[in-house]
Enzyme design. Structure first.
Site, short mmCIF file in Angstrom:
data_model
loop_
_atom_site.label_atom_id
_atom_site.label_comp_id
_atom_site.label_asym_id
_atom_site.label_seq_id
_atom_site.Cartn_x
_atom_site.Cartn_y
_atom_site.Cartn_z
N ASP A 35 46.19 -39.21 38.79
CA ASP A 35 45.40 -38.52 37.77
C ASP A 35 45.23 -37.07 38.22
O ASP A 35 45.30 -36.77 39.42
CB ASP A 35 44.03 -39.19 37.61
CG ASP A 35 43.22 -38.55 36.50
OD1 ASP A 35 43.76 -38.39 35.38
OD2 ASP A 35 42.04 -38.19 36.73
N GLU A 74 42.95 -33.24 37.43
CA GLU A 74 41.88 -32.50 36.77
C GLU A 74 42.36 -31.07 36.62
O GLU A 74 43.09 -30.55 37.50
CB GLU A 74 40.58 -32.55 37.57
CG GLU A 74 40.03 -33.96 37.77
CD GLU A 74 39.68 -34.69 36.48
OE1 GLU A 74 39.47 -34.00 35.44
OE2 GLU A 74 39.63 -35.93 36.49
N GLU A 83 33.19 -25.80 29.83
CA GLU A 83 33.43 -27.12 29.25
C GLU A 83 34.28 -27.99 30.17
O GLU A 83 34.11 -29.21 30.23
CB GLU A 83 34.07 -27.02 27.87
CG GLU A 83 35.36 -26.22 27.79
CD GLU A 83 35.14 -24.75 27.52
OE1 GLU A 83 36.07 -24.11 26.96
OE2 GLU A 83 34.04 -24.24 27.83
N HIS A 101 34.40 -37.21 35.91
CA HIS A 101 35.82 -37.46 36.16
C HIS A 101 36.18 -36.97 37.56
O HIS A 101 35.71 -35.91 38.00
CB HIS A 101 36.68 -36.72 35.13
CG HIS A 101 36.63 -37.32 33.77
ND1 HIS A 101 37.75 -37.52 33.01
CD2 HIS A 101 35.60 -37.77 33.03
CE1 HIS A 101 37.40 -38.06 31.85
NE2 HIS A 101 36.09 -38.21 31.84
N ASP A 128 39.40 -41.87 39.42
CA ASP A 128 40.00 -42.34 38.17
C ASP A 128 41.33 -43.05 38.44
O ASP A 128 41.69 -43.99 37.72
CB ASP A 128 40.22 -41.16 37.22
CG ASP A 128 38.91 -40.69 36.59
OD1 ASP A 128 37.86 -41.26 36.92
OD2 ASP A 128 38.94 -39.74 35.78
#
Length: 227
Positions: free
Chosen positions: A7, A9, A52, A150, A155
């Site tokens: 995963d 980010e 965000e 997250h 994850d």
């Protein structure tokens, strides 16, 4: 079979718009069993972190300021993944960012032929259902109570468990026994034996039984066989 569950980010949704990868977490699985080997790294994106995006993963500009550039870690990442299939949730998104970073380093992209998308698997297995990682964890009873934001490695750990369920459940572990254990089967040979012939036993009714049966039939009121 070796697979890499991973995963990422990022600072946003699209590397074409200048977004960068800031974290990657990879977990090695062999025959869909986690081996304990992982690769995890944070990267300085050399740009600002939108509020965000930080709200999703909690990685601030200050936290990432002293982290290495992806180019400094690229070879270690490639050495870890080798040529194994790469499994991710909405894998196209993660492949876009990995390959964008590799391109910036002047390194070959990871072939999309290696891509396994768990969203696509879930659509086939659970058509019409919610397909987020949280929703699939709930469906399969996977504990995610420790997931407040997250995180690439966390994850990946959750996704590894989901992936096993999407592929049919944990009974795949039985394959390990079959591959690593010598199985000895006892074979029994049956031989035909000669049987002693016996005359059929008499089964005709006696005269007393015939008379009793006739008397019983007389007592039956409007029998069906008389119609």
């Amino acid at each position: 079979m070796r697979e890499i569950i991973f995963d990422t980010e990022t600072t946003g949704f699209d590397p074409k718009n200048g977004d960068r990868m800031v974290e990657i977490g990879c977990i090695e699985m062999v025959n869909r069993v986690m081996t304990g080997r992982t690769y995890h790294a944070y990267f300085n994106p050399e740009r600002s972190m939108p509020a965000e995006a930080e709200a999703v993963h909690g990685l601030s500009e200050a936290f990432l300021a002293d982290k290495p550039l992806f180019s400094e870690c690229a070879q270690a990442f490639l050495d870890f993944i080798e040529d194994s299939p790469m499994v991710a949730h909405n894998a196209g998104f993660d492949f876009n960012f990995i390959n964008a970073e590799l391109k910036l380093c002047g390194l070959p992209e990871v072939s999309r032929d290696r891509m396994v998308d768990t969203v696509a698997l879930a659509k086939v297995r659970h058509p019409g259902a919610k397909l987020s990682l949280d929703a699939l964890c709930t469906r399969y009873g996977i504990d995610r109570s420790h997931r407040t934001k997250h995180g690439a490695l966390l994850d990946s750990e959750l996704l590894a468990q989901v992936y096993v369920e999407l592929r049919g459940g944990r009974q795949i572990g039985l394959e390990l026994v079959a591959e690593n254990t010598e199985i000895v089967t006892e074979i029994k040979v049956f031989t035909k034996k000669d049987r002693i012939y016996r005359q059929a036993r008499p089964h005709a009714p006696t005269e007393e039984e015939r008379v009793a049966h006739a008397e019983f039939l007389k007592s039956v009121d409007t029998p069906l066989w008389g119609e």
